[in-house]
Design a protein around this motif. Structure first.
Motif, PDB file in Angstrom:
ATOM      1  N   TYR A  15       7.976 -65.451 -95.786  1.00 39.30           N
ATOM      2  CA  TYR A  15       8.571 -66.040 -94.584  1.00 39.30           C
ATOM      3  C   TYR A  15       9.906 -65.387 -94.274  1.00 39.30           C
ATOM      4  N   LEU A  16      10.135 -65.092 -92.991  1.00 39.09           N
ATOM      5  CA  LEU A  16      11.411 -64.570 -92.516  1.00 39.09           C
ATOM      6  C   LEU A  16      12.153 -65.672 -91.767  1.00 39.09           C
ATOM      7  N   VAL A  17      13.441 -65.843 -92.064  1.00 38.01           N
ATOM      8  CA  VAL A  17      14.246 -66.788 -91.299  1.00 38.01           C
ATOM      9  C   VAL A  17      14.328 -66.279 -89.863  1.00 38.01           C
ATOM     10  N   PRO A  18      13.924 -67.076 -88.863  1.00 40.30           N
ATOM     11  CA  PRO A  18      13.880 -66.585 -87.486  1.00 40.30           C
ATOM     12  C   PRO A  18      15.217 -66.774 -86.762  1.00 40.30           C
ATOM     13  N   HIS A  19      15.787 -65.673 -86.321  1.00 38.89           N
ATOM     14  CA  HIS A  19      17.096 -65.696 -85.668  1.00 38.89           C
ATOM     15  C   HIS A  19      17.121 -66.634 -84.471  1.00 38.89           C
ATOM     16  N   GLY A  20      16.098 -66.566 -83.626  1.00 39.46           N
ATOM     17  CA  GLY A  20      16.094 -67.400 -82.427  1.00 39.46           C
ATOM     18  C   GLY A  20      16.086 -68.881 -82.759  1.00 39.46           C
ATOM     19  N   SER A  21      15.341 -69.263 -83.778  1.00 40.55           N
ATOM     20  CA  SER A  21      15.299 -70.666 -84.186  1.00 40.55           C
ATOM     21  C   SER A  21      16.647 -71.106 -84.742  1.00 40.55           C
ATOM     22  N   VAL A  22      17.305 -70.202 -85.482  1.00 40.51           N
ATOM     23  CA  VAL A  22      18.635 -70.508 -86.010  1.00 40.51           C
ATOM     24  C   VAL A  22      19.629 -70.665 -84.867  1.00 40.51           C
ATOM     25  N   ARG A  23      19.575 -69.768 -83.886  1.00 35.57           N
ATOM     26  CA  ARG A  23      20.493 -69.846 -82.739  1.00 35.57           C
ATOM     27  C   ARG A  23      20.255 -71.131 -81.954  1.00 35.57           C
ATOM     28  N   LEU A  24      18.991 -71.480 -81.768  1.00 33.41           N
ATOM     29  CA  LEU A  24      18.650 -72.717 -81.061  1.00 33.41           C
ATOM     30  C   LEU A  24      19.208 -73.925 -81.810  1.00 33.41           C
ATOM     31  N   LEU A  25      19.118 -73.889 -83.121  1.00 30.10           N
ATOM     32  CA  LEU A  25      19.611 -74.982 -83.956  1.00 30.10           C
ATOM     33  C   LEU A  25      21.114 -75.180 -83.789  1.00 30.10           C
ATOM     34  N   VAL A  26      21.857 -74.075 -83.669  1.00 33.38           N
ATOM     35  CA  VAL A  26      23.316 -74.138 -83.640  1.00 33.38           C
ATOM     36  C   VAL A  26      23.872 -74.174 -82.224  1.00 33.38           C
ATOM     37  N   MET A  27      23.246 -73.434 -81.283  1.00 32.23           N
ATOM     38  CA  MET A  27      23.832 -73.241 -79.953  1.00 32.23           C
ATOM     39  C   MET A  27      22.959 -73.739 -78.811  1.00 32.23           C
ATOM     40  N   GLY A  28      21.747 -74.186 -79.122  1.00 33.50           N
ATOM     41  CA  GLY A  28      20.827 -74.517 -78.045  1.00 33.50           C
ATOM     42  C   GLY A  28      20.421 -73.261 -77.294  1.00 33.50           C
ATOM     43  N   LEU A  29      20.209 -73.389 -76.013  1.00 32.07           N
ATOM     44  CA  LEU A  29      19.780 -72.254 -75.187  1.00 32.07           C
ATOM     45  C   LEU A  29      20.940 -71.620 -74.418  1.00 32.07           C
ATOM     46  N   THR A  78      21.094 -70.177 -96.427  1.00 34.20           N
ATOM     47  CA  THR A  78      20.345 -71.285 -97.028  1.00 34.20           C
ATOM     48  C   THR A  78      18.854 -70.992 -97.027  1.00 34.20           C
ATOM     49  N   GLY A  79      18.350 -70.457 -95.923  1.00 32.56           N
ATOM     50  CA  GLY A  79      16.930 -70.111 -95.855  1.00 32.56           C
ATOM     51  C   GLY A  79      16.533 -69.096 -96.909  1.00 32.56           C
ATOM     52  N   LEU A  80      17.393 -68.108 -97.144  1.00 31.93           N
ATOM     53  CA  LEU A  80      17.118 -67.108 -98.177  1.00 31.93           C
ATOM     54  C   LEU A  80      17.156 -67.738 -99.563  1.00 31.93           C
ATOM     55  N   GLN A  81      18.120 -68.618 -99.785  1.00 31.64           N
ATOM     56  CA  GLN A  81      18.195 -69.316-101.061  1.00 31.64           C
ATOM     57  C   GLN A  81      16.948 -70.149-101.309  1.00 31.64           C
ATOM     58  N   GLU A  82      16.365 -70.665-100.240  1.00 33.89           N
ATOM     59  CA  GLU A  82      15.206 -71.554-100.362  1.00 33.89           C
ATOM     60  C   GLU A  82      13.878 -70.805-100.465  1.00 33.89           C
ATOM     61  N   GLY A  83      13.924 -69.469-100.361  1.00 35.32           N
ATOM     62  CA  GLY A  83      12.707 -68.710-100.601  1.00 35.32           C
ATOM     63  C   GLY A  83      12.266 -67.758 -99.516  1.00 35.32           C
ATOM     64  N   ALA A  84      13.022 -67.660 -98.411  1.00 34.64           N
ATOM     65  CA  ALA A  84      12.670 -66.690 -97.371  1.00 34.64           C
ATOM     66  C   ALA A  84      12.911 -65.271 -97.873  1.00 34.64           C
ATOM     67  N   PHE A  85      12.176 -64.313 -97.303  1.00 32.19           N
ATOM     68  CA  PHE A  85      12.241 -62.923 -97.731  1.00 32.19           C
ATOM     69  C   PHE A  85      13.148 -62.070 -96.853  1.00 32.19           C
ATOM     70  N   GLY A  86      13.671 -62.640 -95.778  1.00 34.68           N
ATOM     71  CA  GLY A  86      14.515 -61.850 -94.902  1.00 34.68           C
ATOM     72  C   GLY A  86      14.788 -62.571 -93.605  1.00 34.68           C
ATOM     73  N   LEU A  87      15.183 -61.797 -92.607  1.00 32.54           N
ATOM     74  CA  LEU A  87      15.566 -62.295 -91.286  1.00 32.54           C
ATOM     75  C   LEU A  87      14.771 -61.546 -90.235  1.00 32.54           C
ATOM     76  N   SER A  88      14.295 -62.262 -89.219  1.00 33.57           N
ATOM     77  CA  SER A  88      13.628 -61.599 -88.094  1.00 33.57           C
ATOM     78  C   SER A  88      14.374 -61.916 -86.806  1.00 33.57           C
ATOM     79  N   SER A  89      14.245 -61.023 -85.843  1.00 37.02           N
ATOM     80  CA  SER A  89      14.776 -61.304 -84.504  1.00 37.02           C
ATOM     81  C   SER A  89      13.781 -60.816 -83.471  1.00 37.02           C
ATOM     82  N   GLY A  90      13.784 -61.503 -82.336  1.00 27.87           N
ATOM     83  CA  GLY A  90      12.981 -61.101 -81.179  1.00 27.87           C
ATOM     84  C   GLY A  90      13.894 -61.038 -79.987  1.00 27.87           C
ATOM     85  N   LEU A  91      14.412 -59.866 -79.686  1.00 24.84           N
ATOM     86  CA  LEU A  91      15.493 -59.743 -78.711  1.00 24.84           C
ATOM     87  C   LEU A  91      15.006 -59.662 -77.275  1.00 24.84           C
TER      88      LEU A  91
END
Length: 227
Positions: A143-157, A176-189
């Motif tokens: 699993y990759l921590v998804p940048h867009g989901s993280v941004r939505l969580l913190v900043m909304g749209l 935190t996501g990496l500590q919990e077992g994610a393998f990296g970070l993804s982004s969809g720009l």
């Protein structure tokens, strides 16, 4: 005496070596012998004459985030030889989330991943999502921590740069996501809200990858690439 004996296959070991003909002896869930196993017994024998025997394939860019839970047998991938999928792609997936952002992501991602009636959406963190996967699915998942989901969580749209405090929080969420077992970070720009990010935001969010290990996968209009 093996549980399974695969005979006479053309073995490709996945290490870049030329193929070779061999038998494969399996006990439990482990390959314990490869070579000429003539005369060995097995509870089940598979004749692989004229067939290729390989390690499972890796799908480096999959959108099976829900399908592995909806259909744990996951025949669509297993029957193609895929045994590992990398999900959380394009900066959009379902962890980490809040109740509010999950509702938004379910609508946004229904075309990619479905939104099945009666589905159990009880996780919120990366750890809780991975725990659900561990209850039993056919493929392995990275699993990759998804940048867009993280941004939505913190900043909304919001279509703006993050404040220093918002950026600090996003970095912490990725870590935190990496500590919990994610393998990296993804982004969809090319997708909201990831499309609102500047390069310096992505650079900052990649910093935890150096600390906890992992890789960055970026999707643009033309291509995906990983580093």
């Amino acid at each position: 005496m093996f549980d399974i004996l695969v005979r006479h296959g053309q073995v490709i070991d996945g290490a870049g070596n030329p193929w070779f003909r061999a038998d494969i002896g399996i006990s439990g869930d482990s390959i314990i012998a490869v070579g000429n196993l003539a005369g060995a017994g097995a509870a089940r024998t598979i004749d692989a004459e004229g067939l290729v025997v390989t390690p499972g394939f890796t799908d480096m860019h999959a959108h099976s985030d829900l399908q592995v839970l909806i259909n744990p047998r996951h025949d669509a991938k297993i029957l193609q030889g895929v045994t590992l999928e990398v999900v959380g792609q394009d900066g959009l997936s379902y962890a980490p989330v809040t109740d509010a952002t999950l509702a938004m992501l379910r609508v946004q991602l229904a075309g990619w991943n479905d939104d099945p009636a009666g589905f159990d959406w009880s996780w919120r963190s990366v750890a809780e999502y991975l725990d659900r996967l561990d209850k039993g699915i056919a493929t392995n998942i990275a699993y990759l921590v998804p940048h867009g989901s993280v941004r939505l969580l913190v900043m909304g749209l919001d279509e703006r740069p993050p404040t220093d405090k918002e950026l600090e929080r996003m970095v912490a969420v990725v870590a935190t996501g990496l500590q919990e077992g994610a393998f990296g970070l993804s982004s969809g720009l090319t997708y909201a809200p990831g499309m609102f990010a500047a390069d310096d935001e992505i650079v900052a969010l990649c910093a935890p990858l150096h600390t906890y290990g992992g890789f960055y996968c970026r999707t643009t209009k033309l291509r995906s690439w990983c580093a």
